[in-house]
Scaffold this active site. Sequence first.
Site, PDB file in Angstrom:
ATOM      1  N   GLY A  46     -12.730 -10.068  11.640  1.00 57.87           N
ATOM      2  CA  GLY A  46     -14.188  -9.935  11.567  1.00 57.87           C
ATOM      3  C   GLY A  46     -14.482  -8.829  10.590  1.00 57.87           C
ATOM      4  N   SER A  48     -14.157  -4.697  10.511  1.00 57.84           N
ATOM      5  CA  SER A  48     -13.612  -3.597  11.318  1.00 57.84           C
ATOM      6  C   SER A  48     -14.622  -2.479  11.548  1.00 57.84           C
ATOM      7  CB  SER A  48     -12.345  -3.041  10.672  1.00 57.84           C
ATOM      8  OG  SER A  48     -12.612  -2.543   9.374  1.00 57.84           O
ATOM      9  N   CYS A  77      -6.130  -9.008  11.116  1.00 58.68           N
ATOM     10  CA  CYS A  77      -7.027  -8.655  10.012  1.00 58.68           C
ATOM     11  C   CYS A  77      -7.916  -7.460  10.373  1.00 58.68           C
ATOM     12  CB  CYS A  77      -7.809  -9.895   9.577  1.00 58.68           C
ATOM     13  SG  CYS A  77      -8.399  -9.762   7.890  1.00 58.68           S
ATOM     14  N   ARG A 103      -8.087  -1.474   3.285  1.00 62.60           N
ATOM     15  CA  ARG A 103      -9.032  -2.573   3.520  1.00 62.60           C
ATOM     16  C   ARG A 103      -9.322  -3.336   2.228  1.00 62.60           C
ATOM     17  NH1 ARG A 103     -14.305  -0.605   5.886  1.00 62.60           N
ATOM     18  NH2 ARG A 103     -14.624  -2.848   5.995  1.00 62.60           N
ATOM     19  N   ILE A 137      -8.173 -13.638   4.512  1.00 61.35           N
ATOM     20  CA  ILE A 137      -9.602 -13.645   4.194  1.00 61.35           C
ATOM     21  C   ILE A 137     -10.079 -12.195   4.036  1.00 61.35           C
ATOM     22  CG2 ILE A 137     -11.907 -14.367   4.937  1.00 61.35           C
ATOM     23  CD1 ILE A 137     -10.467 -16.453   6.759  1.00 61.35           C
ATOM     24  N   HIS A 174      -4.586 -14.578   9.544  1.00 58.78           N
ATOM     25  CA  HIS A 174      -5.318 -15.164  10.682  1.00 58.78           C
ATOM     26  C   HIS A 174      -4.570 -16.330  11.326  1.00 58.78           C
ATOM     27  CE1 HIS A 174      -9.329 -13.228  10.201  1.00 58.78           C
ATOM     28  NE2 HIS A 174      -8.950 -13.127   8.949  1.00 58.78           N
ATOM     29  N   GLU A 176      -4.924 -17.559  14.133  1.00 62.85           N
ATOM     30  CA  GLU A 176      -5.836 -18.347  14.979  1.00 62.85           C
ATOM     31  C   GLU A 176      -6.574 -19.419  14.184  1.00 62.85           C
ATOM     32  OE1 GLU A 176      -6.268 -15.442  13.812  1.00 62.85           O
ATOM     33  OE2 GLU A 176      -8.354 -15.114  13.247  1.00 62.85           O
TER      34      GLU A 176
HETATM   35  N1  GLN Z   1     -12.618  -7.105   5.295  1.00 58.70           N
HETATM   36  C1  GLN Z   1     -12.679  -6.962   6.734  1.00 58.70           C
HETATM   37  C2  GLN Z   1     -12.604  -5.480   7.126  1.00 58.70           C
HETATM   38  O1  GLN Z   1     -12.403  -4.653   6.306  1.00 58.70           O
HETATM   39  C3  GLN Z   1     -11.573  -7.731   7.406  1.00 58.70           C
HETATM   40  C4  GLN Z   1     -11.715  -9.219   7.128  1.00 58.70           C
HETATM   41  C5  GLN Z   1     -11.181 -10.110   8.190  1.00 58.70           C
HETATM   42  O2  GLN Z   1     -10.991  -9.732   9.352  1.00 58.70           O
HETATM   43  N2  GLN Z   1     -10.962 -11.365   7.837  1.00 58.70           N
HETATM   44  O3  GLN Z   1     -12.757  -5.168   8.253  1.00 58.70           O
END
Ligand code: GLN
Length: 192
Positions: A46, A48, A77, A103, A137, A174, A176
């Site tokens: 998601g 962070s 992630c 990140r 992602i 990911h 999932e």
């Molecule tokens: N770019 C998001 C972050 O820095 C992580 C992306 C993801 O969980 N797919 O939190």
Amino acid sequence: MKIGVLAIQGDFAEHIVLLRRLEVETCEVRLPDQLDGLNGLIIPGGESTTIGKLAVDFALLEPLRQFGKTHAIWGTCAGAIFLSKDASRNQPLLGLMDITVARNAFGRQVASFEADLEIAALQQDGSSPAPYHAIFIRAPIIEAVHGTAEVLSALPDGRIVAARQGHLLATSFHPELTDDDRFHRYFLSLSK
Ligand code: GLN
């Protein structure tokens, strides 16, 4: 076996679907007392910074830290970032896992990609594991593992994308979002 999935932001529903397919009892975790009785916890992908901020607002930070001292936690992630001790910037972190993450290390959303990984830890029955197809992602990389943390997988250029420290697990990608349940089964083997 009962596994919780932190359900304050991100793709928690996909983890729950996969765990149910493995016939594991699941619980969406939004409140501290929902950690009671769990064997392990997954923190989904998601954003962070949002997960961290909401964990502070929901008074989850300390309960999650206590839980992670003795129970399995897997961050995928954004979850891996939240689990880490160091994300190279100031945002709420659990600080449980001795890893440094960077990140958005592969660039913007459009730079998302898929790759086949060699992951020896997924080896079942002594047979050679098929490559693990991983989806990235806007993913972080694990810049370094420290202390007792170990590398589970890296890209061909050496960038680390999966790590383990005892009962703690971090993946940049990911699992999932695929049909391959080997990583979830591996996590169940770390959960007691
Ligand atoms: N770019 C998001 C972050 O820095 C992580 C992306 C993801 O969980 N797919 O939190």
